[in-house]
Design a protein around this motif. Structure first.
Motif, short mmCIF file in Angstrom:
data_model
loop_
_atom_site.label_atom_id
_atom_site.label_comp_id
_atom_site.label_asym_id
_atom_site.label_seq_id
_atom_site.Cartn_x
_atom_site.Cartn_y
_atom_site.Cartn_z
N UNK A 1 -53.87 22.86 1.76
CA UNK A 1 -53.32 23.56 2.89
C UNK A 1 -52.67 22.55 3.83
N UNK A 2 -51.46 22.88 4.29
CA UNK A 2 -50.76 21.99 5.21
C UNK A 2 -51.23 22.24 6.64
N UNK A 3 -51.03 21.24 7.50
CA UNK A 3 -51.28 21.36 8.93
C UNK A 3 -49.93 21.38 9.63
N UNK A 4 -49.76 22.36 10.51
CA UNK A 4 -48.50 22.51 11.25
C UNK A 4 -48.83 22.45 12.74
N UNK A 5 -48.31 21.43 13.40
CA UNK A 5 -48.53 21.25 14.83
C UNK A 5 -47.28 21.74 15.57
N UNK A 6 -47.48 22.57 16.60
CA UNK A 6 -46.34 23.13 17.33
C UNK A 6 -46.48 22.87 18.82
N UNK A 7 -45.31 22.75 19.48
CA UNK A 7 -45.32 22.63 20.93
C UNK A 7 -43.96 23.05 21.47
N UNK A 8 -44.00 23.67 22.62
CA UNK A 8 -42.78 24.00 23.36
C UNK A 8 -42.83 23.27 24.68
N UNK A 9 -41.65 22.92 25.20
CA UNK A 9 -41.59 22.19 26.47
C UNK A 9 -40.35 22.63 27.22
N UNK A 10 -40.46 22.59 28.55
CA UNK A 10 -39.33 22.91 29.42
C UNK A 10 -39.25 21.89 30.53
N UNK A 11 -38.02 21.54 30.89
CA UNK A 11 -37.77 20.68 32.05
C UNK A 11 -37.36 21.60 33.19
N UNK A 12 -38.35 22.14 33.87
CA UNK A 12 -38.13 23.18 34.86
C UNK A 12 -38.73 24.46 34.32
N UNK A 13 -38.84 25.46 35.16
CA UNK A 13 -39.48 26.69 34.70
C UNK A 13 -38.80 27.89 35.35
N UNK A 14 -37.68 28.39 34.86
CA UNK A 14 -37.08 27.98 33.58
C UNK A 14 -36.23 26.72 33.70
N UNK A 15 -35.86 26.21 32.55
CA UNK A 15 -35.01 25.03 32.47
C UNK A 15 -34.72 24.71 31.03
N UNK A 16 -34.00 23.62 30.81
CA UNK A 16 -33.71 23.20 29.43
C UNK A 16 -35.03 23.06 28.66
#
Length: 129
Positions: free
Chosen positions: A1-16
Protein backbone atom coordinates in the motif's frame (compact mmCIF):
# COMPACT_ATOMS: atom_id res chain seq x y z
CA UNK A 1 0.00 0.00 0.00
CA UNK A 2 1.29 3.44 -0.92
CA UNK A 3 1.34 6.45 1.42
CA UNK A 4 -0.05 9.70 0.03
CA UNK A 5 0.66 12.91 1.93
CA UNK A 6 -1.49 15.93 1.06
CA UNK A 7 -1.50 19.60 1.99
CA UNK A 8 -3.12 22.80 0.84
CA UNK A 9 -1.76 26.26 1.51
CA UNK A 10 -2.83 29.85 0.92
CA UNK A 11 -0.96 33.14 1.09
CA UNK A 12 -3.87 35.10 2.51
CA UNK A 13 -7.35 33.89 3.24
CA UNK A 14 -8.38 33.97 0.48
CA UNK A 15 -5.23 34.39 -1.55
CA UNK A 16 -2.92 32.63 -3.97
CA UNK A 17 -3.09 28.94 -3.13
CA UNK A 18 -1.42 25.66 -3.90
CA UNK A 19 -1.77 21.93 -3.38
CA UNK A 20 1.04 19.56 -2.48
CA UNK A 21 0.90 15.80 -3.00
CA UNK A 22 3.76 13.54 -1.95
CA UNK A 23 3.44 9.86 -2.86
CA UNK A 24 5.69 7.29 -1.23
CA UNK A 25 5.63 3.95 -3.01
CA UNK A 26 7.73 2.41 -0.20
CA UNK A 27 10.12 0.85 -2.69
CA UNK A 28 12.46 3.81 -2.87
CA UNK A 29 10.28 5.58 -5.43
CA UNK A 30 8.48 8.82 -4.57
CA UNK A 31 6.47 11.35 -6.55
CA UNK A 32 6.10 15.07 -5.94
CA UNK A 33 3.16 17.10 -7.22
CA UNK A 34 2.94 20.86 -6.76
CA UNK A 35 -0.28 22.30 -8.20
CA UNK A 36 -1.15 26.03 -8.29
CA UNK A 37 -4.81 26.60 -7.45
CA UNK A 38 -5.42 30.31 -7.95
CA UNK A 39 -7.09 32.40 -5.27
CA UNK A 40 -9.05 30.56 -2.56
CA UNK A 41 -9.17 30.01 1.19
CA UNK A 42 -6.83 27.68 3.02
CA UNK A 43 -9.68 25.24 3.72
CA UNK A 44 -10.61 25.16 0.03
CA UNK A 45 -6.95 24.49 -0.82
CA UNK A 46 -6.93 21.56 1.63
CA UNK A 47 -9.96 20.02 -0.08
CA UNK A 48 -8.48 20.64 -3.52
CA UNK A 49 -5.27 18.88 -2.45
CA UNK A 50 -7.28 15.83 -1.41
CA UNK A 51 -9.23 15.74 -4.67
CA UNK A 52 -6.09 16.22 -6.78
CA UNK A 53 -4.34 13.40 -4.90
CA UNK A 54 -7.34 11.09 -5.37
CA UNK A 55 -7.38 11.91 -9.10
CA UNK A 56 -3.64 11.23 -9.43
CA UNK A 57 -4.02 7.85 -7.75
CA UNK A 58 -7.02 6.86 -9.86
CA UNK A 59 -5.31 7.93 -13.10
CA UNK A 60 -2.36 5.68 -12.16
CA UNK A 61 -4.57 2.77 -11.12
CA UNK A 62 -3.46 3.10 -7.50
CA UNK A 63 -6.63 2.06 -5.70
CA UNK A 64 -5.11 0.88 -2.43
CA UNK A 65 -3.73 3.85 -0.54
CA UNK A 66 -3.21 5.33 2.88
CA UNK A 67 -3.60 9.11 2.85
CA UNK A 68 -2.11 11.47 5.44
CA UNK A 69 -3.20 15.04 6.14
CA UNK A 70 -2.35 17.59 8.81
CA UNK A 71 -5.78 19.18 8.34
CA UNK A 72 -8.25 18.29 11.10
CA UNK A 73 -10.98 19.80 8.89
CA UNK A 74 -10.32 17.23 6.15
CA UNK A 75 -9.81 14.34 8.55
CA UNK A 76 -13.07 15.07 10.40
CA UNK A 77 -15.08 15.63 7.21
CA UNK A 78 -13.98 12.32 5.69
CA UNK A 79 -14.34 10.36 8.92
CA UNK A 80 -17.82 11.74 9.69
CA UNK A 81 -18.91 12.15 6.04
CA UNK A 82 -20.14 15.56 7.11
CA UNK A 83 -19.18 19.24 6.91
CA UNK A 84 -20.45 21.92 9.28
CA UNK A 85 -19.91 24.68 6.73
CA UNK A 86 -22.15 23.89 3.75
CA UNK A 87 -19.73 25.84 1.52
CA UNK A 88 -17.51 22.73 1.62
CA UNK A 89 -20.25 20.21 0.80
CA UNK A 90 -19.42 20.13 -2.95
CA UNK A 91 -15.79 19.36 -2.11
CA UNK A 92 -16.83 16.51 0.17
CA UNK A 93 -19.11 15.08 -2.51
CA UNK A 94 -16.31 15.26 -5.10
CA UNK A 95 -13.94 13.52 -2.72
CA UNK A 96 -16.35 10.68 -1.95
CA UNK A 97 -17.19 10.16 -5.62
CA UNK A 98 -13.49 9.35 -6.04
CA UNK A 99 -12.94 7.49 -2.76
CA UNK A 100 -15.72 5.07 -3.74
CA UNK A 101 -13.53 3.97 -6.68
CA UNK A 102 -10.75 2.79 -4.34
CA UNK A 103 -10.44 -0.84 -3.27
CA UNK A 104 -8.94 0.25 0.05
CA UNK A 105 -8.72 3.85 1.29
CA UNK A 106 -7.51 5.17 4.62
CA UNK A 107 -7.11 8.74 5.78
CA UNK A 108 -5.14 9.56 8.87
CA UNK A 109 -4.43 12.87 10.56
CA UNK A 110 -0.73 13.50 11.23
CA UNK A 111 1.02 16.43 12.94
CA UNK A 112 2.45 19.09 10.62
CA UNK A 113 6.02 17.94 11.30
CA UNK A 114 5.17 14.59 9.67
CA UNK A 115 3.74 16.30 6.58
CA UNK A 116 6.68 18.50 5.62
CA UNK A 117 7.09 17.20 2.07
CA UNK A 118 3.48 17.93 1.08
CA UNK A 119 3.61 21.29 2.85
CA UNK A 120 6.73 22.32 0.93
CA UNK A 121 5.10 21.26 -2.35
CA UNK A 122 1.95 23.27 -1.55
CA UNK A 123 4.03 26.36 -0.73
CA UNK A 124 6.04 25.90 -3.93
CA UNK A 125 2.75 25.83 -5.88
CA UNK A 126 1.74 29.19 -4.39
CA UNK A 127 4.90 30.73 -5.88
CA UNK A 128 3.88 29.36 -9.30
CA UNK A 129 0.52 31.22 -9.31
Amino acid sequence: MIDVYIDGASAGNPGPSGAGVFINYKNGQVENHSVPLGSMSNHEAEYEALIIALDICLEKGLTTASFRTDSKLIDDAIEKRYVKNKQYQPYLEKAFSRIEQFDLFFLKWVPSNQNKNADALARKAIRKT
